[in-house]
Design a protein around this motif. Structure first.
Motif, PDB file in Angstrom:
ATOM      1  N   TRP A  27       0.680  -1.200   0.008  1.00 19.91           N
ATOM      2  CA  TRP A  27       0.123  -0.038  -0.044  1.00 19.91           C
ATOM      3  C   TRP A  27       0.893   1.211   0.097  1.00 19.91           C
ATOM      4  CZ3 TRP A  27      -0.175   3.944   3.827  1.00 19.91           C
ATOM      5  CH2 TRP A  27       0.533   3.654   4.926  1.00 19.91           C
ATOM      6  N   MET A  28       1.980   1.324   0.448  1.00 18.55           N
ATOM      7  CA  MET A  28       2.798   2.611   0.565  1.00 18.55           C
ATOM      8  C   MET A  28       4.278   2.161  -0.044  1.00 18.55           C
ATOM      9  SD  MET A  28       4.830   1.921   4.240  1.00 18.55           S
ATOM     10  CE  MET A  28       6.434   2.513   3.601  1.00 18.55           C
ATOM     11  N   LEU A  29       4.170   1.385  -0.862  1.00 22.17           N
ATOM     12  CA  LEU A  29       5.594   0.944  -1.860  1.00 22.17           C
ATOM     13  C   LEU A  29       5.881   2.143  -2.886  1.00 22.17           C
ATOM     14  CD1 LEU A  29       7.636  -1.346  -1.931  1.00 22.17           C
ATOM     15  CD2 LEU A  29       6.103  -2.268  -4.232  1.00 22.17           C
ATOM     16  N   GLY A  30       6.977   2.549  -2.855  1.00 23.67           N
ATOM     17  CA  GLY A  30       7.306   3.688  -3.750  1.00 23.67           C
ATOM     18  C   GLY A  30       7.110   5.021  -3.080  1.00 23.67           C
ATOM     19  N   PHE A  31       6.545   5.200  -1.933  1.00 21.87           N
ATOM     20  CA  PHE A  31       6.240   6.475  -1.434  1.00 21.87           C
ATOM     21  C   PHE A  31       7.571   7.351  -1.072  1.00 21.87           C
ATOM     22  CE2 PHE A  31       2.106   6.013   1.161  1.00 21.87           C
ATOM     23  CZ  PHE A  31       1.459   5.910  -0.152  1.00 21.87           C
ATOM     24  N   GLN A  32       7.512   8.614  -1.469  1.00 24.97           N
ATOM     25  CA  GLN A  32       8.887   9.476  -1.538  1.00 24.97           C
ATOM     26  C   GLN A  32       8.680  10.380  -0.068  1.00 24.97           C
ATOM     27  OE1 GLN A  32      11.805   9.946  -3.664  1.00 24.97           O
ATOM     28  NE2 GLN A  32      12.182  10.874  -1.751  1.00 24.97           N
ATOM     29  N   ALA A  33       9.778  10.072   0.945  1.00 29.82           N
ATOM     30  CA  ALA A  33       9.804  11.089   2.084  1.00 29.82           C
ATOM     31  C   ALA A  33      10.025  12.371   1.550  1.00 29.82           C
ATOM     32  CB  ALA A  33      10.988  10.545   2.839  1.00 29.82           C
ATOM     33  N   THR A  34       9.296  13.317   2.401  1.00 26.75           N
ATOM     34  CA  THR A  34       9.182  14.739   2.309  1.00 26.75           C
ATOM     35  C   THR A  34       9.752  15.316   3.418  1.00 26.75           C
ATOM     36  OG1 THR A  34       7.770  16.518   1.707  1.00 26.75           O
ATOM     37  CG2 THR A  34       7.035  14.779   3.374  1.00 26.75           C
ATOM     38  N   ARG A  89      12.667   7.522   4.791  1.00 30.03           N
ATOM     39  CA  ARG A  89      13.817   7.854   3.633  1.00 30.03           C
ATOM     40  C   ARG A  89      14.717   6.726   3.470  1.00 30.03           C
ATOM     41  NH1 ARG A  89      14.665  12.709   7.528  1.00 30.03           N
ATOM     42  NH2 ARG A  89      13.165  14.265   6.594  1.00 30.03           N
ATOM     43  N   ARG A  90      14.714   5.535   4.445  1.00 26.42           N
ATOM     44  CA  ARG A  90      15.360   4.576   4.113  1.00 26.42           C
ATOM     45  C   ARG A  90      15.077   3.418   3.060  1.00 26.42           C
ATOM     46  NH1 ARG A  90      16.390   1.533   9.426  1.00 26.42           N
ATOM     47  NH2 ARG A  90      17.867   0.352   8.357  1.00 26.42           N
ATOM     48  N   TYR A  91      13.755   3.466   2.731  1.00 27.14           N
ATOM     49  CA  TYR A  91      13.010   2.560   1.952  1.00 27.14           C
ATOM     50  C   TYR A  91      13.646   2.402   0.621  1.00 27.14           C
ATOM     51  CZ  TYR A  91       9.546   1.160   5.860  1.00 27.14           C
ATOM     52  OH  TYR A  91       9.212   0.758   6.976  1.00 27.14           O
ATOM     53  N   LYS A  92      13.927   3.542  -0.068  1.00 25.96           N
ATOM     54  CA  LYS A  92      14.235   3.624  -1.285  1.00 25.96           C
ATOM     55  C   LYS A  92      15.597   2.744  -1.555  1.00 25.96           C
ATOM     56  CE  LYS A  92      15.921   6.893  -5.009  1.00 25.96           C
ATOM     57  NZ  LYS A  92      16.288   8.380  -5.323  1.00 25.96           N
ATOM     58  N   ASP A  93      16.549   3.051  -0.807  1.00 32.68           N
ATOM     59  CA  ASP A  93      17.719   2.264  -0.908  1.00 32.68           C
ATOM     60  C   ASP A  93      17.572   0.897  -0.509  1.00 32.68           C
ATOM     61  OD1 ASP A  93      19.036   4.370  -2.156  1.00 32.68           O
ATOM     62  OD2 ASP A  93      19.959   4.816  -0.281  1.00 32.68           O
ATOM     63  N   ALA A  94      16.584   0.717   0.588  1.00 35.27           N
ATOM     64  CA  ALA A  94      16.350  -0.854   1.011  1.00 35.27           C
ATOM     65  C   ALA A  94      15.552  -1.624   0.243  1.00 35.27           C
ATOM     66  CB  ALA A  94      15.914  -0.800   2.452  1.00 35.27           C
ATOM     67  N   TRP A  95      14.662  -1.187  -0.334  1.00 38.75           N
ATOM     68  CA  TRP A  95      13.594  -1.980  -1.087  1.00 38.75           C
ATOM     69  C   TRP A  95      13.378  -1.569  -2.523  1.00 38.75           C
ATOM     70  CZ3 TRP A  95       8.918  -2.433   2.706  1.00 38.75           C
ATOM     71  CH2 TRP A  95       9.416  -3.326   3.627  1.00 38.75           C
ATOM     72  N   ASP A  96      13.067  -0.017  -2.733  1.00 40.06           N
ATOM     73  CA  ASP A  96      12.535   0.386  -4.298  1.00 40.06           C
ATOM     74  C   ASP A  96      13.604   0.108  -5.236  1.00 40.06           C
ATOM     75  OD1 ASP A  96      10.522   1.150  -2.487  1.00 40.06           O
ATOM     76  OD2 ASP A  96      10.820   3.219  -2.699  1.00 40.06           O
ATOM     77  N   MET A  97      15.015   0.319  -4.722  1.00 42.87           N
ATOM     78  CA  MET A  97      16.211   0.370  -5.799  1.00 42.87           C
ATOM     79  C   MET A  97      16.152  -1.209  -6.524  1.00 42.87           C
ATOM     80  SD  MET A  97      19.711  -0.752  -3.529  1.00 42.87           S
ATOM     81  CE  MET A  97      20.498  -1.144  -5.182  1.00 42.87           C
ATOM     82  N   TYR A  98      15.604  -2.403  -5.865  1.00 44.02           N
ATOM     83  CA  TYR A  98      15.392  -3.617  -6.527  1.00 44.02           C
ATOM     84  C   TYR A  98      14.316  -3.855  -7.474  1.00 44.02           C
ATOM     85  CZ  TYR A  98      18.640  -5.264  -2.930  1.00 44.02           C
ATOM     86  OH  TYR A  98      19.782  -5.394  -2.234  1.00 44.02           O
ATOM     87  N   SER A 102       2.338  13.168  -4.474  1.00 43.58           N
ATOM     88  CA  SER A 102       3.762  13.126  -5.286  1.00 43.58           C
ATOM     89  C   SER A 102       3.999  11.865  -5.767  1.00 43.58           C
ATOM     90  CB  SER A 102       5.124  13.425  -4.198  1.00 43.58           C
ATOM     91  OG  SER A 102       4.969  12.360  -3.325  1.00 43.58           O
ATOM     92  N   LEU A 103       3.246  10.719  -5.190  1.00 48.14           N
ATOM     93  CA  LEU A 103       3.268   9.160  -5.865  1.00 48.14           C
ATOM     94  C   LEU A 103       2.761   9.685  -7.459  1.00 48.14           C
ATOM     95  CD1 LEU A 103       3.959   6.131  -5.679  1.00 48.14           C
ATOM     96  CD2 LEU A 103       1.472   5.997  -4.883  1.00 48.14           C
ATOM     97  N   TYR A 104       1.494  10.174  -7.263  1.00 48.84           N
ATOM     98  CA  TYR A 104       0.640  10.278  -8.622  1.00 48.84           C
ATOM     99  C   TYR A 104       1.309  11.334  -9.566  1.00 48.84           C
ATOM    100  CZ  TYR A 104      -2.946   7.908  -5.989  1.00 48.84           C
ATOM    101  OH  TYR A 104      -3.707   6.710  -5.362  1.00 48.84           O
ATOM    102  N   LYS A 105       1.923  12.209  -9.041  1.00 40.42           N
ATOM    103  CA  LYS A 105       2.537  13.396  -9.892  1.00 40.42           C
ATOM    104  C   LYS A 105       3.904  13.003 -10.293  1.00 40.42           C
ATOM    105  CE  LYS A 105       4.120  18.352  -9.628  1.00 40.42           C
ATOM    106  NZ  LYS A 105       5.451  17.842  -9.672  1.00 40.42           N
ATOM    107  N   ASP A 106       4.808  12.430  -9.578  1.00 36.83           N
ATOM    108  CA  ASP A 106       6.214  12.168  -9.781  1.00 36.83           C
ATOM    109  C   ASP A 106       6.364  10.572 -10.302  1.00 36.83           C
ATOM    110  OD1 ASP A 106       6.854  14.929  -9.826  1.00 36.83           O
ATOM    111  OD2 ASP A 106       6.914  14.666  -7.656  1.00 36.83           O
ATOM    112  N   GLY A 107       5.797   9.814  -9.634  1.00 36.11           N
ATOM    113  CA  GLY A 107       5.986   8.284  -9.817  1.00 36.11           C
ATOM    114  C   GLY A 107       6.464   7.813  -8.379  1.00 36.11           C
ATOM    115  N   PRO A 108       6.820   6.553  -8.560  1.00 34.72           N
ATOM    116  CA  PRO A 108       7.542   5.789  -7.205  1.00 34.72           C
ATOM    117  C   PRO A 108       8.793   6.491  -7.113  1.00 34.72           C
ATOM    118  CG  PRO A 108       5.970   4.242  -8.398  1.00 34.72           C
ATOM    119  CD  PRO A 108       6.250   5.503  -9.393  1.00 34.72           C
TER     120      PRO A 108
END
Length: 357
Positions: free
Chosen positions: A229-236, A256-265, A321-327
């Motif tokens: 449900w929150m995959l790809g969310f961008q910290a602000t 802020r840690r999720y991008k490098d931990a999960w999203d990068m894969y 931001s998810l809808y505007k800029d993507g994950p």
């Protein structure tokens, strides 16, 4: 062609196409009602006929096309099948680029929107076509019950961290290790165990299943469907988080840690978009009421409202931001955005994703 592709930094957005009557070809489907009438006609042969029939049968609608409810035909024809075709194309690009490991598709979608059913249909259809597919959810990476209690204790009074769900309630290292293992599961000797979570444990507070009950995955793996449900969310920034809800501040820091931990894969992204995050509350209420009517244990309406309220601040903060800029790791040409209405029906015309007959 009724699809308008708009390139934006980092992703490609398929604009919603709204019409007063069904448009676009009825593809790989045993018929849809024509605009302006209710007459049904058999479809023209198409490359994905077999996939469409399999999906309908998997949904419990076997037999001749005349016996399949129009709603089921529409869902397969205008939703599941185009998404299948898009992933199929992403797989081809992945392999053409010389990638040996599986394609990892991240699916970011609100709770209750039908993403589990979508993933189940995609998983089953690709497996039926001879590919090895693996389904993974961010729910699999929740902290253990003991660890969740520790997090809650470290943030007394923070209602958003009293139970699992938001950032800071996941085992990021476990998720990273699992995704890393799956991303390299290209050989026949590859062995990976995917954690599973028991949401019913501890009176619904949840706990991770023992490791001997995790899903065993053998290579080679072709496709990983990673949903949440929150995959790809961008910290602000913290000020923006605090303006929505002060309890979001530690959650935003953790995110802020999720991008490098999960999203990068993630190689390719699918975003299921809704006009109103409040749909999630209505969908959850509907599901629990259905449970009660069937005689199964379910939350009361008041409990549902309390449960959903823990997610709404994050939706308000991060969905725009998810809808505007993507994950976070979206790439141009590798992100599909599908807008659905409150009935979980796509209002994005996806017919342009389907191959010609």
């Amino acid at each position: 062609m009724h699809v308008s592709i708009v390139a934006r930094p980092g992703h490609c957005f398929i604009q919603p196409y709204r019409a007063a009557a069904p448009v676009g070809r009825c593809y790989a489907l045993p018929a849809m009602a024509h605009a302006g009438g209710s007459r049904l006609s058999p479809p023209a042969p198409s490359p994905l006929d077999g996939v469409a029939k399999f999906m309908l049968a998997h949904l419990g609608h076997g037999g001749s096309w005349e016996t399949v409810p129009p709603e089921a035909r529409a869902r397969v024809s205008h939703y599941y099948l185009p998404v299948y075709a898009w992933i199929q194309d992403q797989l081809k690009q992945h392999r053409d680029a010389g990638e040996r490991g599986p394609l990892i598709v991240g699916i970011s979608a609100p709770q209750g929107c039908g993403k589990s059913t979508l993933c189940e249909e995609l998983h089953a259809a690709f497996e039926e076509q001879g590919l090895k597919a693996v389904g993974v959810s961010i729910d699999d990476f929740y902290l253990t019950h003991t660890e969740l209690q520790r997090v809650s204790g470290e943030h007394p009074g923070n209602r958003l961290l009293e139970k699992r769900g938001n950032a800071l309630t996941h085992d990021l290292e476990l998720g990273t290790a699992t995704l890393r293992a799956l991303s390299s599961a290209a050989g026949r000797d590859a062995r990976t165990r995917v954690p599973r979570y028991d949401k019913s444990a501890h009176a619904g507070r949840g706990d991770r299943f023992p490791e001997d009950q995790w899903a065993a995955v053998e290579g080679p793996v072709d496709l990983v469907l990673f949903e949440g449900w929150m995959l790809g969310f961008q910290a602000t920034d913290e000020e923006a988080a605090a303006a929505i809800d002060p309890d979001l501040v530690p959650i935003n820091r953790a995110l802020r840690r999720y991008k490098d931990a999960w999203d990068m894969y993630v190689h390719s992204w699918i975003v299921i978009q809704v006009a109103d995050a409040g749909y999630a509350a209505a969908w959850r209420l509907e599901a629990e009421q259905k449970q009660r009517r069937s005689g199964k244990p379910a939350m009361t309406d008041a409990q549902v409202a309390d449960f959903v309220s823990c997610y709404m601040p994050a939706y308000r903060l991060y969905l725009p931001s998810l809808y505007k800029d993507g994950p976070t790791t979206a790439r141009k040409g590798h992100t599909l955005v599908v807008e659905i209405d409150q009935s979980r029906v796509p209002i994005t015309d996806l017919s342009g994703l389907l191959p010609d007959a």
